[in-house]
Enzyme design. Structure first.
Site, PDB file in Angstrom:
ATOM      1  N   VAL A  69       0.764  -1.206  -0.047  1.00 19.49           N
ATOM      2  CA  VAL A  69      -0.095  -0.059  -0.031  1.00 19.49           C
ATOM      3  C   VAL A  69       0.747   1.156  -0.138  1.00 19.49           C
ATOM      4  CG1 VAL A  69      -1.993   1.187   1.377  1.00 19.49           C
ATOM      5  CG2 VAL A  69      -1.764  -1.274   1.391  1.00 19.49           C
ATOM      6  N   LYS A  96      -6.642  -1.408   9.674  1.00 20.88           N
ATOM      7  CA  LYS A  96      -7.893  -1.845  10.251  1.00 20.88           C
ATOM      8  C   LYS A  96      -7.510  -2.368  11.718  1.00 20.88           C
ATOM      9  CE  LYS A  96      -6.594  -4.857   7.094  1.00 20.88           C
ATOM     10  NZ  LYS A  96      -6.260  -4.909   5.520  1.00 20.88           N
ATOM     11  N   GLU A 135     -10.326   6.001   5.744  1.00 28.08           N
ATOM     12  CA  GLU A 135     -11.089   5.239   4.601  1.00 28.08           C
ATOM     13  C   GLU A 135     -10.593   3.829   4.074  1.00 28.08           C
ATOM     14  OE1 GLU A 135     -14.122   6.690   3.481  1.00 28.08           O
ATOM     15  OE2 GLU A 135     -14.259   4.833   2.916  1.00 28.08           O
ATOM     16  N   ILE A 149     -13.118   1.064  -1.857  1.00 26.77           N
ATOM     17  CA  ILE A 149     -14.584   1.411  -1.858  1.00 26.77           C
ATOM     18  C   ILE A 149     -14.712   2.752  -0.960  1.00 26.77           C
ATOM     19  CG2 ILE A 149     -16.797   0.659  -1.541  1.00 26.77           C
ATOM     20  CD1 ILE A 149     -15.766  -2.384  -1.784  1.00 26.77           C
ATOM     21  N   GLY A 184      -0.836 -12.525  -4.297  1.00 28.08           N
ATOM     22  CA  GLY A 184      -0.580 -11.273  -3.319  1.00 28.08           C
ATOM     23  C   GLY A 184      -1.618 -10.806  -2.471  1.00 28.08           C
ATOM     24  N   GLU A 244      -3.076 -11.843   3.516  1.00 29.88           N
ATOM     25  CA  GLU A 244      -2.177 -10.894   4.295  1.00 29.88           C
ATOM     26  C   GLU A 244      -0.885 -11.803   4.462  1.00 29.88           C
ATOM     27  OE1 GLU A 244      -2.979  -8.069   6.160  1.00 29.88           O
ATOM     28  OE2 GLU A 244      -4.879  -7.752   4.981  1.00 29.88           O
ATOM     29  N   ASP A 261      -9.519 -10.290   9.728  1.00 31.56           N
ATOM     30  CA  ASP A 261      -9.398  -9.273   8.942  1.00 31.56           C
ATOM     31  C   ASP A 261     -10.765  -8.783   8.814  1.00 31.56           C
ATOM     32  OD1 ASP A 261      -7.972  -7.570   7.137  1.00 31.56           O
ATOM     33  OD2 ASP A 261      -9.639  -8.222   6.046  1.00 31.56           O
ATOM     34  N   LYS A 265     -12.720  -5.250  10.346  1.00 34.12           N
ATOM     35  CA  LYS A 265     -13.691  -4.435   9.417  1.00 34.12           C
ATOM     36  C   LYS A 265     -15.042  -4.216  10.023  1.00 34.12           C
ATOM     37  CE  LYS A 265     -10.735  -5.257   5.568  1.00 34.12           C
ATOM     38  NZ  LYS A 265     -10.499  -6.409   4.464  1.00 34.12           N
TER      39      LYS A 265
HETATM   40  N1  HSE Z   1      -6.154  -9.208   3.232  1.00 36.51           N
HETATM   41  C1  HSE Z   1      -7.414  -8.200   2.975  1.00 36.51           C
HETATM   42  C2  HSE Z   1      -8.230  -8.802   2.051  1.00 36.51           C
HETATM   43  C3  HSE Z   1      -6.766  -7.033   2.232  1.00 36.51           C
HETATM   44  O1  HSE Z   1      -8.223  -9.834   1.507  1.00 36.51           O
HETATM   45  O2  HSE Z   1      -9.386  -8.383   1.696  1.00 36.51           O
HETATM   46  C4  HSE Z   1      -7.711  -5.665   2.260  1.00 36.51           C
HETATM   47  O3  HSE Z   1      -7.976  -5.244   3.756  1.00 36.51           O
END
Ligand code: HSE
Length: 409
Positions: A12, A100, A124, A131, A182, A185, A196, A200
């Site tokens: 990122v 996150k 964001e 998104i 890729g 994570e 993850d 969120k």
């Molecule tokens: N590993 C996360 C996913 C990356 O696959 O959605 C984005 O948060």
């Protein structure tokens, strides 16, 4: 000119640097002032880039430079991201993050700190990658009481499940492919065990319902137990299996929050969200359902959301963007609420006839899909309180295994 620093030059971070540096004119046309990337913090060396001269290894260089007004945190993880973000805010710098894990654990605290210092803490990119969803919830849907947020929040697991559904690939091969591409994570457990998506859900729930929700308050289950048999069986009911994250407001003002593999009817719009795409459905009392859809992971999409936050910070130096929630509380989330639901049940037994007979007596009149060859019987229950259904399912004693999944119709 506004000076910016980027902490972390991974997937990122490099995307953020490439946009801010490679599209500097575009960014300046939006901010009405040039945005200069002054430092990039990373312990690794990156020779041969057009901006290799910007790399530093000491965080204090950023912290002590009063000319740096906005800091992008894209290192991931809680430490040292939390410490660095806190110090930057206390030094009156706005902080933008895609992290996150940091927001789900420390969001309320960092928001409050940013308020005290009249700077912004924006994130964001932490939900749904590219998104736009957090700002629309906070601003465009501000006239609504939000009653539910439901979505596909993890691209890696969605990609894996999609490969299982469409290409008949088993879980391990699909995971290996996701890692090769890729998407996953660094530690795939965060994706496949649902952590993850859980983070969120925390962020979406906090923003939608006004109070911090901690990861341990979300009932979380990943996709590691989903097999090709499950995927095939779901198809017999016109469903696909998706990892669904959800938070709902209860009539007593508390909320439920969960992440779990769920049978989604092919009639439901979420069933068509495939690959690394994410979708978030928000239910407002005035708007009804509103859906946000797009690439939930990946370098460019996620960097796009980070850079939009940087632009917002630059345009609001000395002013605050409204994006906040209160501290959480232990009783805010109630996952024991006994909501009416339909459950999917798949039982397997070497005594197939005995199993069929028992299920017919516990769930009379239920329509089943049977596979005598596999000794398997599957059905979707009628809608009843979950505790009633669980108690009935516990009476299926003739089975060698019983799998139960939630449903979304
Ligand atoms: N590993 C996360 C996913 C990356 O696959 O959605 C984005 O948060």
């Amino acid at each position: 000119m506004i000076n910016v620093a980027i902490m972390g030059h991974g997937v990122v971070g490099s995307g953020v640097a490439e946009i801010l540096i490679g599209h500097a004119d575009r960014i300046a046309s939006k901010t009405k002032t040039p945005v200069n990337v002054k430092y990039i913090l990373d312990l690794r060396d990156f020779p041969g880039l057009s901006y290799s001269d910007k790399f530093i290894k000491d965080f204090n260089t950023i912290l002590n430079d009063g000319d740096v007004k906005v800091v992008v945190e894209v290192m991931g993880g809680i430490n040292p991201a939390y410490d660095f973000a806190k110090k930057c805010i206390c030094a009156d710098k706005s902080v933008v993050t895609s992290n996150k894990e940091l927001v789900a654990a420390k969001g309320a605290e960092l928001i409050k700190l940013a308020e005290e210092h009249n700077v912004n803490f924006l994130f964001e990119a932490s939900v749904g990658g590219g998104i736009p969803v957090l700002r629309p919830i906070a601003q465009c849907l501000a006239a609504n009481e939000i009653t539910a947020v439901t979505g596909i929040l993890n691209g890696t697991t969605n990609y894996i499940l999609n490969k299982m559904i469409v290409d008949n690939m088993d879980f391990s091969s699909a995971l290996a492919l996701a890692q090769e591409k890729g998407f996953a994570e660094r530690n795939p457990a965060a994706d496949i065990e649902g952590h993850d998506a859980c983070r969120k859900v925390c962020i979406l729930a906090a923003l939608s319902f006004g109070k911090h929700v901690y990861p341990e308050q979300v009932s979380t289950e990943g996709i590691t137990d989903i097999t090709l048999d499950d995927v095939e069986s779901a198809d017999n009911f016109g469903c696909v299996i998706k990892l669904i994250g959800s938070a709902r407001k209860l009539s007593n003002g508390r909320i439920t929050a969960s992440v779990r593999p769920t049978l989604v009817s092919r009639d439901c719009i979420l069933s068509g969200v495939n690959g690394v795409f994410n979708a978030i459905m928000v239910h407002g009392d005035q708007t009804g359902d509103v859906m946000f859809y797009g690439k939930g992971a990946g370098k460019e999409a996620t960097a796009s959301a980070v850079v939009a936050d940087v632009i917002d910070c630059v345009k609001h130096i000395g002013a605050r963007k409204y994006l906040s929630w209160e501290d959480g509380s232990a009783d805010f989330v109630d996952n024991t609420a006994d909501l009416a639901t339909k459950l999917y049940v798949r039982a397997v037994s070497s005594d197939f006839e005995g199993l069929v007979k028992q299920i017919k007596s516990i769930f009379p009149g239920i329509s089943c899909v049977k596979n005598k060859f596999r000794g398997e019987i599957a059905f979707i229950t009628d809608e009843e309180p979950e505790s009633v259904l669980r108690s009935k399912i516990s009476k299926i004693q003739n089975a060698d295994s019983v799998k139960v999944l939630h449903t979304l119709f």
